[in-house]
Structure formats: structure tokens, C-alpha cells
Design an enzyme around this catalytic site. Sequence first.
Site, PDB file in Angstrom:
ATOM      1  N   LYS A  18      45.683  31.342  31.222  1.00 47.08           N
ATOM      2  CA  LYS A  18      46.562  32.393  32.741  1.00 47.08           C
ATOM      3  C   LYS A  18      47.322  32.815  32.128  1.00 47.08           C
ATOM      4  CE  LYS A  18      44.503  32.982  37.079  1.00 47.08           C
ATOM      5  NZ  LYS A  18      44.309  33.053  38.756  1.00 47.08           N
ATOM      6  N   SER A  55      41.052  35.397  40.516  1.00 47.38           N
ATOM      7  CA  SER A  55      41.842  35.822  40.202  1.00 47.38           C
ATOM      8  C   SER A  55      42.165  35.673  38.598  1.00 47.38           C
ATOM      9  CB  SER A  55      43.750  35.660  40.673  1.00 47.38           C
ATOM     10  OG  SER A  55      43.227  34.518  40.172  1.00 47.38           O
ATOM     11  N   SER A 102      39.358  31.120  42.157  1.00 49.22           N
ATOM     12  CA  SER A 102      38.942  32.042  41.184  1.00 49.22           C
ATOM     13  C   SER A 102      39.095  32.051  39.802  1.00 49.22           C
ATOM     14  CB  SER A 102      40.987  32.022  41.399  1.00 49.22           C
ATOM     15  OG  SER A 102      41.287  32.928  42.346  1.00 49.22           O
TER      16      SER A 102
END
Length: 485
Positions: free
Chosen positions: A79, A154, A178
Site C-alpha cells: 500500500k 482505504s 481499511s
Amino acid sequence: MALFDLRLQDVHNKLNNKELSVSELVSASYARIAETEPAIKAFITLNEEQARLQASELDKQLQEGGERGLLFGLPAGVKDNIVTEGLLTTCASQFLSNYDPIYDATVVRKLKAAQSVTIGKLNMDEFAMGGSNENSSFYPTRNPWNTEFVPGGSSGGSAASVAAGQVYFSLGSDTGGSIRQPAAYCGIVGLKPTYGLVSRFGLVAFASSLDQIGPLTKNVEDSAYVLQAIAGYDAGDSTSANVEIPDYTSALTGDVKGLRIGVPKEYLGAGIDPRVKEAVLQALSVYESLGATWEEVSLPHTEYAIATYYLLASSEASSNLARFDGVRYGVRAENPENLIDLYKKSRSEGFGAEVKRRIMLGTYALSSGYYDAYYLKAQKVRTLIKQDFDQVFSQYDLIIGPTAPTPAFRIGEQVGDPLTMYLNDICTIPVSLAGVPAISVPCGMADGLPIGLQIIGKAFDESTVLRAAHAFEQHTEHHKQRPQL
């Protein structure tokens, strides 16, 4: 894609038996990315040149013989809020669009030590603020099951890349859900470890008392392997827990006989899609057939979780994001009139709407005259929410419910309605406030979109969470379904 459908153990065996090379794995990853990325947009930055060089080096090691670690040679995505030396780390924000870190996050160092191959950096909501990946300042990621729908957020890029077969596993971060919510939307496994189990050193901070890094994989066994590699104490992180790390894979026995499960009535009440509720009840019947028992319980302060979370997380965000001022790193506004104007222009141009909204909310909650009424009260309610979990865990081994109240929604459907968007995290936020571990596993489908089952455990009892998730997986077929891109 076929290679990436294999269990981690199977790929490991093929590499050690020289039936497969790391270069072939990496090439398959980039070929799949080239094929699917125009539709999915899971990546922000690719690491192709370095990844292919690393693959060649690892292939030389394979030829030399000797047993290799389980993550050896596996293509992974990271990420884009986890810093990577020499590889852009943008947090999906224009503010950091040119940020080239000079060090690796602890989890990245651990993956390098395990000799996995970083394929690239994955798209996300800007600074991890969002639940749909539509807040990325570059482009929204799309759900591999239906590209008209969101992948969740996210960590939407992290989930979509695994679901689409672009990488073998990925790392995401979970502040209020997330990892788990995008895992549910994309039909894969997402694990949020206990707060403090995995080092946050090198994770760009959003809400420091909530942020936690975890793996996204295609099955529970692979999740246990990745967690084994990244968990552990780190002196570089002042919130890191110095606890013994067990062998998580030894917990995957398939045996859940006698396990006591609590099912919160608040997680199956108003606002939960009937199809989601039915899938969760079907999953509970699987556990009953395996010898576990379940009863309805109550987490009475759940209704205050959303308000508590957004006050605390936004307050911490306003503090953490104060460092982005156009002076030290990141993009700087051009031609400011003075220092104050530099701050104003850089922050106005660099941050997106959702980030600004949360900074404003957090700054207000921390301001003189409102601190006691909002921030301090939210801290007290957080304690009550944690006590709810403690009370249930004094009588039960696990808590089970849905990961999200609905399947994925259409892109653009909720982006203009922040309050509705925030409510999508009602099942995941209380877990983050309590700091306990939880995993999302696929448990059904609705209109061609996956549904996630959330299994919540006691602090640092990831072994029981993984055992229960693995047992469910062994007696169902949900995790074997793949999107047809």
C-alpha cells in the site's frame, strides 16, 4: 492467473523443486497487470526494473540449492502509505507525488528479509481517509468483480490487486476497517492484527492510536504465513508490543469443537442488508455443524462508535498532517508571498476534499473550549466500547458478524454523501477502537458481489481467529470463487 490461484505452500514447493523460477512468477505478475490494470487501476507506481533484477538474483540462489523461506520469490504489492526506499510513496496524494523515501518501513524490511518481491505500490484513499478508494488524487480503483463498483477502502488497491491475480499477496493498513472492508468487497481474506503486533514504523500516520498494518491474501493459510513474517516487536515503534509470536500456522487445525461464539445483535440489526444477514447466519450454521456454539450478545455502545471514531481519528489526523506544510518534503506551492502564504497555498493545493474535511473536524475538536466536550468525551466512550468487548470475551472465545453492512456500492453513488459513506464502517470501527484482531473471509455473494464474514478475537489471540477462519474456509467454497475480468 492460474499460478496466483495456487496456495502459497504449493508455489513454495514448485520453486524449491525447480519446477518454477522466480523470474517466471514475476513475469506472470507483470503480464497480469498489463492485462487487467487498464480496467482495475490498482497500482500507482510499478517497480518492474528492480523486481526483475531481484528475481534474477533469487533464481541464482535457487540454483545453489537449500531450503528457502515460505515467502521466497513471491510477488507482493505494498500500500502506498508504507514507505519504500527508492520507490515513490505518495499516499495517493498530490502533496507527496514526488516523495522518494530514503528508508524502508519495518514491514518492508521484513518482507525483504523473507525475500519476497515488491511488484509496486498500491492505490488507496488519500492518506488512508476513505472507504471506497474514490478519494485517491490519481484515479479510483475498481472492483474486479464488477468494475462499475468500488473495491472498498482505504486499502482498495491492495484488495483489488490480490482479487485480480496481479500479486500473490499485499499489505494494507487498517485504521477503522481499511483492510477488512475492501477484503469483503473484493472477496478475499483481510486480517487486521491486534494493535501493536505489527510495527507501524514507516507507515505514514493517519490516526496513530488506531493504524495497523496487515496482510490481504486469497486464503487464510497464506494470511497466517504473511503475518508470521511481519509480526514482532520493533524498538523503532514506541507502540510496538513486546509479546511472544507463536507459530500461527500450527493453529490451522480445522478443529473448532467447543468454541464459544458471541454474535452481537447490533451487528445484525437495522441497516444490515438482509442478504448479508442471511450469509452470516449460514456461516454460523457451518460453525454449529463443526461443534462450535453461538449465542446472541450485546455490544451496547456500538451506536456511539462512528461518532467516537471520527472525532478521535480526525483529531489525530489534524496533528499528524500538520507536518505537511510545503517546507520539509512533498510538493511546495509556487510563488508564495510569505511563509504563511506558503503554508496556505501548499496545503490548499496538496490536500484533497476528504483530507481537508477531517483536518478541519479534528482541529475543531482539539480547539480551546471544545476539547473537553468532544475529544475528551470521545476518549471516555472509547474506553466504554473496549469494556463492551472485554465483557463479551470474558464468556466467549470469538465474536462473529458481518464485515460490512452491504456488498460493494457503485462508483459515485456515495462519494457526495460523507455521512452515508462513514456508516459503511459501523461493523469494523468498534474493533479498531478496542484494538483487538479481526479477519474478514468470504461467506457468500449478492448480485455477483462478495459478502464478508468478520471474525473478531481477543487481544493477541490471532491464533484462534485464524483457526476459526481456516475451519470455515475448509468447509465452504466461497474463497475459491474468482472474478471473471
